[in-house]
Structure formats: structure tokens, C-alpha cells
Design a protein around this motif. Structure first.
Motif, PDB file in Angstrom:
ATOM      1  N   TYR A   1      48.458  62.151 -33.913  1.00 38.81           N
ATOM      2  CA  TYR A   1      48.691  61.217 -34.560  1.00 38.81           C
ATOM      3  C   TYR A   1      47.397  61.915 -35.688  1.00 38.81           C
ATOM      4  CZ  TYR A   1      51.711  57.188 -33.178  1.00 38.81           C
ATOM      5  OH  TYR A   1      52.349  56.253 -32.750  1.00 38.81           O
ATOM      6  N   ARG A   2      46.464  62.446 -35.769  1.00 39.43           N
ATOM      7  CA  ARG A   2      45.277  62.549 -36.448  1.00 39.43           C
ATOM      8  C   ARG A   2      45.127  63.799 -37.468  1.00 39.43           C
ATOM      9  NH1 ARG A   2      40.280  60.873 -36.374  1.00 39.43           N
ATOM     10  NH2 ARG A   2      39.534  63.064 -36.318  1.00 39.43           N
ATOM     11  N   LEU A   3      46.543  64.243 -37.114  1.00 38.04           N
ATOM     12  CA  LEU A   3      46.576  65.602 -37.655  1.00 38.04           C
ATOM     13  C   LEU A   3      48.465  65.507 -38.611  1.00 38.04           C
ATOM     14  CD1 LEU A   3      46.470  68.241 -39.697  1.00 38.04           C
ATOM     15  CD2 LEU A   3      46.934  69.561 -37.589  1.00 38.04           C
ATOM     16  N   PHE A   4      48.910  65.480 -37.291  1.00 37.00           N
ATOM     17  CA  PHE A   4      50.666  65.848 -37.387  1.00 37.00           C
ATOM     18  C   PHE A   4      51.398  63.944 -37.644  1.00 37.00           C
ATOM     19  CE2 PHE A   4      48.940  68.796 -34.274  1.00 37.00           C
ATOM     20  CZ  PHE A   4      49.563  70.464 -35.503  1.00 37.00           C
ATOM     21  N   ARG A   5      50.584  63.440 -38.117  1.00 41.94           N
ATOM     22  CA  ARG A   5      51.252  62.174 -38.500  1.00 41.94           C
ATOM     23  C   ARG A   5      51.732  62.492 -40.180  1.00 41.94           C
ATOM     24  NH1 ARG A   5      54.087  57.903 -36.753  1.00 41.94           N
ATOM     25  NH2 ARG A   5      55.023  60.053 -34.735  1.00 41.94           N
ATOM     26  N   CYS A   6      50.956  63.554 -40.953  1.00 43.45           N
ATOM     27  CA  CYS A   6      51.534  64.667 -42.489  1.00 43.45           C
ATOM     28  C   CYS A   6      52.729  64.640 -42.535  1.00 43.45           C
ATOM     29  CB  CYS A   6      50.316  65.377 -42.689  1.00 43.45           C
ATOM     30  SG  CYS A   6      50.767  65.632 -44.116  1.00 43.45           S
ATOM     31  N   HIS A   7      54.031  63.839 -43.092  1.00 41.90           N
ATOM     32  CA  HIS A   7      55.388  64.083 -42.720  1.00 41.90           C
ATOM     33  C   HIS A   7      55.159  65.201 -44.144  1.00 41.90           C
ATOM     34  CE1 HIS A   7      55.485  61.971 -39.604  1.00 41.90           C
ATOM     35  NE2 HIS A   7      54.920  61.177 -40.161  1.00 41.90           N
ATOM     36  N   SER A   8      54.133  65.634 -44.553  1.00 47.63           N
ATOM     37  CA  SER A   8      54.282  66.456 -45.816  1.00 47.63           C
ATOM     38  C   SER A   8      54.870  66.361 -47.240  1.00 47.63           C
ATOM     39  CB  SER A   8      55.059  67.762 -46.140  1.00 47.63           C
ATOM     40  OG  SER A   8      54.209  68.739 -44.557  1.00 47.63           O
ATOM     41  N   ILE A   9      55.088  64.366 -47.582  1.00 49.33           N
ATOM     42  CA  ILE A   9      56.194  63.929 -48.670  1.00 49.33           C
ATOM     43  C   ILE A   9      55.014  64.309 -50.520  1.00 49.33           C
ATOM     44  CG2 ILE A   9      56.677  61.410 -49.383  1.00 49.33           C
ATOM     45  CD1 ILE A   9      56.612  60.833 -46.402  1.00 49.33           C
ATOM     46  N   MET A  10      53.466  64.717 -50.024  1.00 52.84           N
ATOM     47  CA  MET A  10      53.308  64.805 -51.202  1.00 52.84           C
ATOM     48  C   MET A  10      52.652  63.881 -52.140  1.00 52.84           C
ATOM     49  SD  MET A  10      54.693  69.122 -51.773  1.00 52.84           S
ATOM     50  CE  MET A  10      53.051  69.430 -52.921  1.00 52.84           C
ATOM     51  N   ASN A  11      52.540  62.648 -51.895  1.00 51.49           N
ATOM     52  CA  ASN A  11      51.739  61.410 -52.510  1.00 51.49           C
ATOM     53  C   ASN A  11      50.477  61.759 -52.888  1.00 51.49           C
ATOM     54  OD1 ASN A  11      54.151  60.254 -52.599  1.00 51.49           O
ATOM     55  ND2 ASN A  11      53.509  58.037 -51.450  1.00 51.49           N
ATOM     56  N   CYS A  12      50.131  62.656 -52.446  1.00 54.61           N
ATOM     57  CA  CYS A  12      48.362  63.133 -52.263  1.00 54.61           C
ATOM     58  C   CYS A  12      47.959  63.720 -52.955  1.00 54.61           C
ATOM     59  CB  CYS A  12      47.709  63.402 -50.796  1.00 54.61           C
ATOM     60  SG  CYS A  12      48.592  64.922 -50.387  1.00 54.61           S
ATOM     61  N   VAL A  13      49.777  65.314 -53.469  1.00 60.03           N
ATOM     62  CA  VAL A  13      49.090  65.989 -54.341  1.00 60.03           C
ATOM     63  C   VAL A  13      49.465  64.778 -55.838  1.00 60.03           C
ATOM     64  CG1 VAL A  13      49.607  67.764 -55.143  1.00 60.03           C
ATOM     65  CG2 VAL A  13      49.317  66.943 -52.757  1.00 60.03           C
ATOM     66  N   ASP A  14      50.308  64.213 -56.078  1.00 63.04           N
ATOM     67  CA  ASP A  14      50.568  63.518 -56.909  1.00 63.04           C
ATOM     68  C   ASP A  14      49.419  63.044 -58.260  1.00 63.04           C
ATOM     69  OD1 ASP A  14      52.571  63.060 -58.676  1.00 63.04           O
ATOM     70  OD2 ASP A  14      53.243  61.182 -57.887  1.00 63.04           O
ATOM     71  N   VAL A  15      48.697  62.193 -56.909  1.00 57.98           N
ATOM     72  CA  VAL A  15      47.764  61.691 -57.502  1.00 57.98           C
ATOM     73  C   VAL A  15      45.978  61.768 -57.516  1.00 57.98           C
ATOM     74  CG1 VAL A  15      48.741  59.106 -56.586  1.00 57.98           C
ATOM     75  CG2 VAL A  15      47.104  59.853 -55.031  1.00 57.98           C
ATOM     76  N   CYS A  16      46.123  63.298 -57.318  1.00 56.61           N
ATOM     77  CA  CYS A  16      44.031  63.172 -56.642  1.00 56.61           C
ATOM     78  C   CYS A  16      44.959  63.783 -58.322  1.00 56.61           C
ATOM     79  CB  CYS A  16      44.076  64.712 -56.053  1.00 56.61           C
ATOM     80  SG  CYS A  16      42.365  65.206 -56.175  1.00 56.61           S
TER      81      CYS A  16
ATOM     82  N   ASN B   1      44.936  51.136 -58.653  1.00 54.98           N
ATOM     83  CA  ASN B   1      46.581  51.519 -59.031  1.00 54.98           C
ATOM     84  C   ASN B   1      46.539  51.074 -59.940  1.00 54.98           C
ATOM     85  OD1 ASN B   1      49.435  50.719 -58.624  1.00 54.98           O
ATOM     86  ND2 ASN B   1      49.084  52.137 -57.614  1.00 54.98           N
ATOM     87  N   ILE B   2      46.818  51.485 -61.089  1.00 57.15           N
ATOM     88  CA  ILE B   2      47.291  51.667 -61.814  1.00 57.15           C
ATOM     89  C   ILE B   2      49.298  52.075 -62.323  1.00 57.15           C
ATOM     90  CG2 ILE B   2      46.485  52.708 -64.539  1.00 57.15           C
ATOM     91  CD1 ILE B   2      44.215  53.800 -63.549  1.00 57.15           C
ATOM     92  N   ASN B   3      49.536  50.859 -63.049  1.00 58.42           N
ATOM     93  CA  ASN B   3      50.765  50.895 -63.494  1.00 58.42           C
ATOM     94  C   ASN B   3      51.333  51.726 -62.300  1.00 58.42           C
ATOM     95  OD1 ASN B   3      50.713  49.605 -65.523  1.00 58.42           O
ATOM     96  ND2 ASN B   3      50.646  51.328 -66.882  1.00 58.42           N
ATOM     97  N   GLY B   4      51.017  51.062 -60.828  1.00 63.14           N
ATOM     98  CA  GLY B   4      51.563  51.702 -59.962  1.00 63.14           C
ATOM     99  C   GLY B   4      51.552  53.225 -59.490  1.00 63.14           C
ATOM    100  N   LYS B   5      50.738  53.682 -59.470  1.00 59.04           N
ATOM    101  CA  LYS B   5      49.745  55.204 -59.504  1.00 59.04           C
ATOM    102  C   LYS B   5      48.389  55.133 -58.891  1.00 59.04           C
ATOM    103  CE  LYS B   5      50.309  60.003 -60.947  1.00 59.04           C
ATOM    104  NZ  LYS B   5      50.605  61.055 -61.397  1.00 59.04           N
ATOM    105  N   ASN B   6      47.982  55.414 -58.112  1.00 57.21           N
ATOM    106  CA  ASN B   6      46.239  55.724 -57.712  1.00 57.21           C
ATOM    107  C   ASN B   6      45.724  56.356 -58.966  1.00 57.21           C
ATOM    108  OD1 ASN B   6      47.091  53.862 -55.428  1.00 57.21           O
ATOM    109  ND2 ASN B   6      46.314  55.784 -54.019  1.00 57.21           N
ATOM    110  N   GLY B   7      44.326  56.250 -59.235  1.00 56.34           N
ATOM    111  CA  GLY B   7      43.615  56.801 -60.332  1.00 56.34           C
ATOM    112  C   GLY B   7      42.591  56.381 -60.526  1.00 56.34           C
ATOM    113  N   LEU B   8      41.415  56.781 -61.583  1.00 53.14           N
ATOM    114  CA  LEU B   8      40.527  57.094 -62.060  1.00 53.14           C
ATOM    115  C   LEU B   8      40.403  55.737 -63.110  1.00 53.14           C
ATOM    116  CD1 LEU B   8      38.248  59.652 -61.024  1.00 53.14           C
ATOM    117  CD2 LEU B   8      38.383  57.541 -59.819  1.00 53.14           C
ATOM    118  N   ALA B   9      39.849  54.712 -63.262  1.00 57.34           N
ATOM    119  CA  ALA B   9      40.083  53.980 -64.499  1.00 57.34           C
ATOM    120  C   ALA B   9      39.424  54.923 -65.420  1.00 57.34           C
ATOM    121  CB  ALA B   9      39.977  52.801 -64.801  1.00 57.34           C
TER     122      ALA B   9
END
Ligand code: SF4
Ligand code: SF4
Ligand code: FES
Length: 231
Positions: free
Chosen positions: A194-209, A63-71
């Protein structure tokens, strides 16, 4: 450059703390990992993972300055100082910037991340048309760094039940593969509150990949397949 780094050694610390470092970059230093290697040369008690230094192995996710990433692919000149570094959120800390990835890989393995095809093996290989092959673009490139899954609030609250964006992206990678024959089993395995439907499409995942992939879109495609199967 100023750095503030999360430190925790369970063998000697009663609780985590932040440690400040002041390090002069050399002209050849371009990426955050270059500075971490310099800091480690000064203080070898600091623990972190890294290997390829090319954005390929996924091991220096943090977590780099609050956002996940690769150093290793984070440019120094884009970082606000002090650069605050913490371990990936939502996974147990083993030491300093090193987290226990067991739960992440458990979820990844739960989607059977391999081709299932019961036809007798052909002499050479199982062929695809260029169009069939192109449906895997944006799916196969995942390096399993866990930046996405550990940025996902649904995974933080239910790491044992929600597969998480990385695992679901890979689930769709095999659902989309023209050579795979386990579509129904794969969908059964995910049709669960849970396994799939816990995703609420907030898109944090897209933002950090760091590879520019889109797990939210893959999750949407799996939901579509489930809807189409039901009608
Ligand atoms: S879109 Fe879904 S998987 Fe991605 S971060 Fe949000 S809840 Fe998690
Ligand atoms: S989808 Fe992106 S962020 Fe998630 S594990 Fe794969 S490469 Fe890392
Ligand atoms: S060291 Fe391999 S991805 Fe950064």
C-alpha cells in the motif's frame, strides 16, 4: 463574474449546498484569490484559508472548476464561468472550503521528512558538491499544498495506507540526498503493497502540481531503488 461555491457549516447545515455569488472585479483584480477576498467582504460567513498570496504557503489550495490548484496564482481571465469552487477532494470538510489536513500531514510525517546523519556534526555544515545538490532540484520545492495527494484516486481509497504523491516525493527527496544515511530504513518503510505500490502511475498528481513538480517520476525512482536493492 459568477461564482458557485461549496458551502457547509456542520454547526447549522444538515448537508452541503452550492451558493451563487455575482461579483464585479476591480481593475486591479488579477487572481482568483482577489475575488474570493471580495466575496468574503460581502459574505463573511464564507470560510477559506489563505496567507502568502504568492503561491508559497500552499494554504489556499482548492478545487477550481474541477481541478485542484492555488487560488492566488490562478488567473481570473483563464476561468470559465460560473467559477465552481469546492474544497480539496478526499479530505474531511471542516467548513466551506476548509479541509482537515491531518491525514495528509500524518502520511507526510510517516516518511521522516528530515535528514538522518549520525556522523558527528562538522564545525560549519555538511557539504555537498554542486552535482549532489542539483539532484534535489524538483524535489525540495514542494510547498505541501496537497493539490496532488487530494487528486490521487489511490489516496482517496486508502488515505490511511497509501503515503500519497506529496509524501512520496519528499521520501525521494531524502533518499536522493547525499548527506542522508537512512536509505535502507527509508526503503524498508515504503516496501509495502500500500504505502508505495498503490500508485498506478495515472499522473493526476503531475497534472495539478502548481509548482510544476513530478511526484510520479519520484515514485518511479523509489521503485527503482527497491529493485536495485533486491538484486
Ligand atoms: S501517479 Fe500515483 S501518486 Fe500520482 S495521482 Fe496517480 S496513483 Fe496517485
Ligand atoms: S508536489 Fe506539488 S501539488 Fe503536491 S504538495 Fe507539493 S507542491 Fe503541492
Ligand atoms: S495564499 Fe499562499 S499559496 Fe496561495
Amino acid at each position: 463574474m459568477q461564482f458557485r461555491i461549496y458551502r457547509y457549516d456542520p454547526d447549522k447545515d444538515t448537508k452541503p449546498y452550492m451558493q451563487d455569488y455575482d461579483v464585479e472585479p476591480e481593475p486591479s483584480d488579477r487572481m482568483l484569490l482577489d475575488m474570493l477576498i471580495r466575496i468574503k467582504a460581502q459574505d463573511d460567513s464564507l470560510s477559506l484559508r489563505r496567507s502568502c498570496r504568492e503561491g508559497v504557503c500552499g494554504s489556499d489550495a482548492m478545487n477550481i472548476n474541477g481541478k485542484n490548484g492555488l487560488a492566488c496564482i490562478t488567473q481570473l481571465n483563464e476561468l470559465k464561468q460560473p467559477v465552481v469552487l469546492r474544497p480539496l477532494p478526499g479530505l474531511p470538510v471542516i467548513r466551506d472550503l476548509v479541509v482537515d489536513m491531518s491525514q495528509f500531514f500524518k502520511q507526510y510525517h510517516s516518511i521522516k521528512p528530515y535528514l538522518v546523519n549520525n556522523d558527528p556534526p562538522p564545525e560549519k555544515e555538511r557539504l555537498q558538491t554542486p552535482e549532489e545538490r542539483s539532484t534535489l532540484d524538483g524535489l525540495y520545492e514542494c510547498i505541501l499544498c496537497a493539490c496532488c495527494t487530494t487528486a490521487c484516486p489511490s489516496f482517496w481509497w486508502n488515505p490511511d495506507k497509501f503515503v500519497g504523491p506529496a509524501g512520496l516525493l519528499q521520501a525521494y527527496r531524502f533518499l536522493a540526498d547525499s548527506r542522508d544515511q537512512a536509505t535502507n530504513d527509508r526503503l524498508d518503510n515504503l516496501e509495502d503493497p500500500y504505502r508505495l505500490f498503490r500508485c498506478h502511475s495515472i499522473m493526476n498528481c503531475v497534472d495539478v502540481c502548481p509548482k510544476g513538480l513530478n511526484p510520479t517520476s519520484a515514485i518511479g525512482r523509489i521503485k527503482e531503488l527497491l529493485v536495485r536493492r533486491a538484486v
